[in-house]
Motif scaffolding. Structure first.
Motif, mmCIF file in Angstrom:
data_model
loop_
_atom_site.group_PDB
_atom_site.id
_atom_site.type_symbol
_atom_site.label_atom_id
_atom_site.label_comp_id
_atom_site.label_asym_id
_atom_site.label_seq_id
_atom_site.Cartn_x
_atom_site.Cartn_y
_atom_site.Cartn_z
ATOM 1 N N LEU A 172 5.008 98.087 49.695
ATOM 2 C CA LEU A 172 5.768 98.632 50.827
ATOM 3 C C LEU A 172 4.851 99.058 51.964
ATOM 4 O O LEU A 172 5.166 98.860 53.143
ATOM 5 N N GLY A 173 3.707 99.629 51.638
ATOM 6 C CA GLY A 173 2.746 100.002 52.666
ATOM 7 C C GLY A 173 2.211 98.783 53.408
ATOM 8 O O GLY A 173 2.074 98.804 54.638
ATOM 9 N N GLY A 174 1.913 97.738 52.685
ATOM 10 C CA GLY A 174 1.453 96.494 53.314
ATOM 11 C C GLY A 174 2.509 95.861 54.190
ATOM 12 O O GLY A 174 2.214 95.338 55.278
ATOM 13 N N THR A 175 3.746 95.916 53.739
ATOM 14 C CA THR A 175 4.846 95.370 54.523
ATOM 15 C C THR A 175 5.070 96.185 55.789
ATOM 16 O O THR A 175 5.334 95.628 56.858
ATOM 17 N N ALA A 176 4.948 97.494 55.684
ATOM 18 C CA ALA A 176 5.060 98.347 56.872
ATOM 19 C C ALA A 176 3.973 98.016 57.882
ATOM 20 O O ALA A 176 4.230 97.930 59.088
ATOM 21 N N PHE A 177 2.747 97.799 57.398
ATOM 22 C CA PHE A 177 1.651 97.430 58.279
ATOM 23 C C PHE A 177 1.909 96.077 58.943
ATOM 24 O O PHE A 177 1.655 95.898 60.137
ATOM 25 N N LEU A 178 2.444 95.118 58.180
ATOM 26 C CA LEU A 178 2.767 93.800 58.727
ATOM 27 C C LEU A 178 3.796 93.907 59.847
ATOM 28 O O LEU A 178 3.633 93.297 60.915
ATOM 29 N N PHE A 179 4.869 94.677 59.622
ATOM 30 C CA PHE A 179 5.891 94.827 60.651
ATOM 31 C C PHE A 179 5.361 95.585 61.865
ATOM 32 O O PHE A 179 5.736 95.287 62.990
ATOM 33 N N GLY A 197 3.918 87.277 72.683
ATOM 34 C CA GLY A 197 4.563 85.985 72.469
ATOM 35 C C GLY A 197 3.998 85.214 71.299
ATOM 36 O O GLY A 197 4.100 83.993 71.248
ATOM 37 N N THR A 198 3.401 85.905 70.349
ATOM 38 C CA THR A 198 2.841 85.254 69.172
ATOM 39 C C THR A 198 3.978 84.722 68.300
ATOM 40 O O THR A 198 4.951 85.428 68.039
ATOM 41 N N SER A 199 3.831 83.482 67.850
ATOM 42 C CA SER A 199 4.926 82.840 67.119
ATOM 43 C C SER A 199 5.182 83.498 65.763
ATOM 44 O O SER A 199 6.333 83.661 65.360
ATOM 45 N N TRP A 200 4.107 83.874 65.050
ATOM 46 C CA TRP A 200 4.315 84.471 63.732
ATOM 47 C C TRP A 200 5.016 85.813 63.851
ATOM 48 O O TRP A 200 5.812 86.181 62.980
ATOM 49 N N ALA A 201 4.733 86.548 64.942
ATOM 50 C CA ALA A 201 5.385 87.843 65.131
ATOM 51 C C ALA A 201 6.875 87.668 65.384
ATOM 52 O O ALA A 201 7.686 88.464 64.909
ATOM 53 N N GLY A 202 7.230 86.633 66.102
ATOM 54 C CA GLY A 202 8.647 86.349 66.329
ATOM 55 C C GLY A 202 9.377 86.019 65.041
ATOM 56 O O GLY A 202 10.518 86.437 64.843
ATOM 57 N N GLU A 203 8.711 85.268 64.183
ATOM 58 C CA GLU A 203 9.329 84.917 62.897
ATOM 59 C C GLU A 203 9.483 86.146 62.007
ATOM 60 O O GLU A 203 10.509 86.313 61.339
ATOM 61 N N ILE A 204 8.478 87.007 61.995
ATOM 62 C CA ILE A 204 8.543 88.221 61.175
ATOM 63 C C ILE A 204 9.649 89.138 61.688
ATOM 64 O O ILE A 204 10.456 89.656 60.906
ATOM 65 N N CYS A 205 9.682 89.354 62.992
ATOM 66 C CA CYS A 205 10.674 90.276 63.545
ATOM 67 C C CYS A 205 12.091 89.713 63.490
ATOM 68 O O CYS A 205 13.051 90.474 63.526
ATOM 69 N N SER A 206 12.215 88.390 63.404
ATOM 70 C CA SER A 206 13.557 87.823 63.282
ATOM 71 C C SER A 206 14.144 88.047 61.891
ATOM 72 O O SER A 206 15.353 87.992 61.712
ATOM 73 N N THR A 207 13.292 88.322 60.903
ATOM 74 C CA THR A 207 13.807 88.569 59.556
ATOM 75 C C THR A 207 14.484 89.926 59.452
ATOM 76 O O THR A 207 15.465 90.065 58.729
ATOM 77 N N SER A 208 13.950 90.917 60.163
ATOM 78 C CA SER A 208 14.554 92.248 60.125
ATOM 79 C C SER A 208 14.214 93.005 61.405
ATOM 80 O O SER A 208 13.082 93.482 61.565
ATOM 81 N N GLN A 209 15.175 93.108 62.286
ATOM 82 C CA GLN A 209 14.971 93.828 63.542
ATOM 83 C C GLN A 209 14.740 95.318 63.303
ATOM 84 O O GLN A 209 13.959 95.949 63.999
ATOM 85 N N MET A 210 15.427 95.865 62.321
ATOM 86 C CA MET A 210 15.300 97.296 62.054
ATOM 87 C C MET A 210 13.869 97.659 61.654
ATOM 88 O O MET A 210 13.291 98.613 62.169
ATOM 89 N N PHE A 211 13.274 96.885 60.735
ATOM 90 C CA PHE A 211 11.920 97.191 60.295
ATOM 91 C C PHE A 211 10.886 96.852 61.360
ATOM 92 O O PHE A 211 9.807 97.427 61.378
ATOM 93 N N CYS A 212 11.206 95.937 62.245
ATOM 94 C CA CYS A 212 10.289 95.612 63.323
ATOM 95 C C CYS A 212 10.238 96.762 64.335
ATOM 96 O O CYS A 212 9.186 97.044 64.889
ATOM 97 N N HIS A 213 11.359 97.407 64.550
ATOM 98 C CA HIS A 213 11.400 98.531 65.484
ATOM 99 C C HIS A 213 11.009 99.850 64.815
ATOM 100 O O HIS A 213 10.542 100.762 65.491
ATOM 101 N N HIS A 214 11.223 99.962 63.518
ATOM 102 C CA HIS A 214 10.927 101.195 62.785
ATOM 103 C C HIS A 214 10.186 100.883 61.475
ATOM 104 O O HIS A 214 10.739 101.047 60.384
ATOM 105 N N PRO A 215 8.915 100.461 61.550
ATOM 106 C CA PRO A 215 8.196 100.154 60.305
ATOM 107 C C PRO A 215 7.887 101.394 59.479
ATOM 108 O O PRO A 215 7.560 101.291 58.298
#
Length: 71
Positions: free
Chosen positions: A12-19, A29-47
């Motif tokens: 969970l700590g690693g996932t929080a760091f990733l988000f 505009g990094t492509s991998w960041a767009g893919e990560i944030c598209s999986t969960s908007q909530m965790f992208c805004h509040h890791p």
């Protein structure tokens, strides 16, 4: 039980760091960041939500290990 809780807390700590990193890179505009944030908007805004859960599980892991050692 303590080992599983510890491993999940680390995960969970690693996932929080990733988000957190993805949220900072999304404006560039990094492509991998767009893919990560598209999986969960909530965790992208509040890791920190994931970090809070990891801290709670780490507390459970330490408490379980200490109670096993006291027996």
């Amino acid at each position: 039980m303590a080992v599983i809780s510890f491993l999940l807390a680390i995960l969970l700590g690693g996932t929080a760091f990733l988000f957190k990193q993805a949220a900072s890179q999304i404006s560039v505009g990094t492509s991998w960041a767009g893919e990560i944030c598209s999986t969960s908007q909530m965790f992208c805004h509040h890791p920190e939500y994931l970090a809070y859960a990891g801290f709670g599980l780490m507390t459970v892991a330490i408490g379980t290990k200490l109670s096993n050692l006291s027996r």
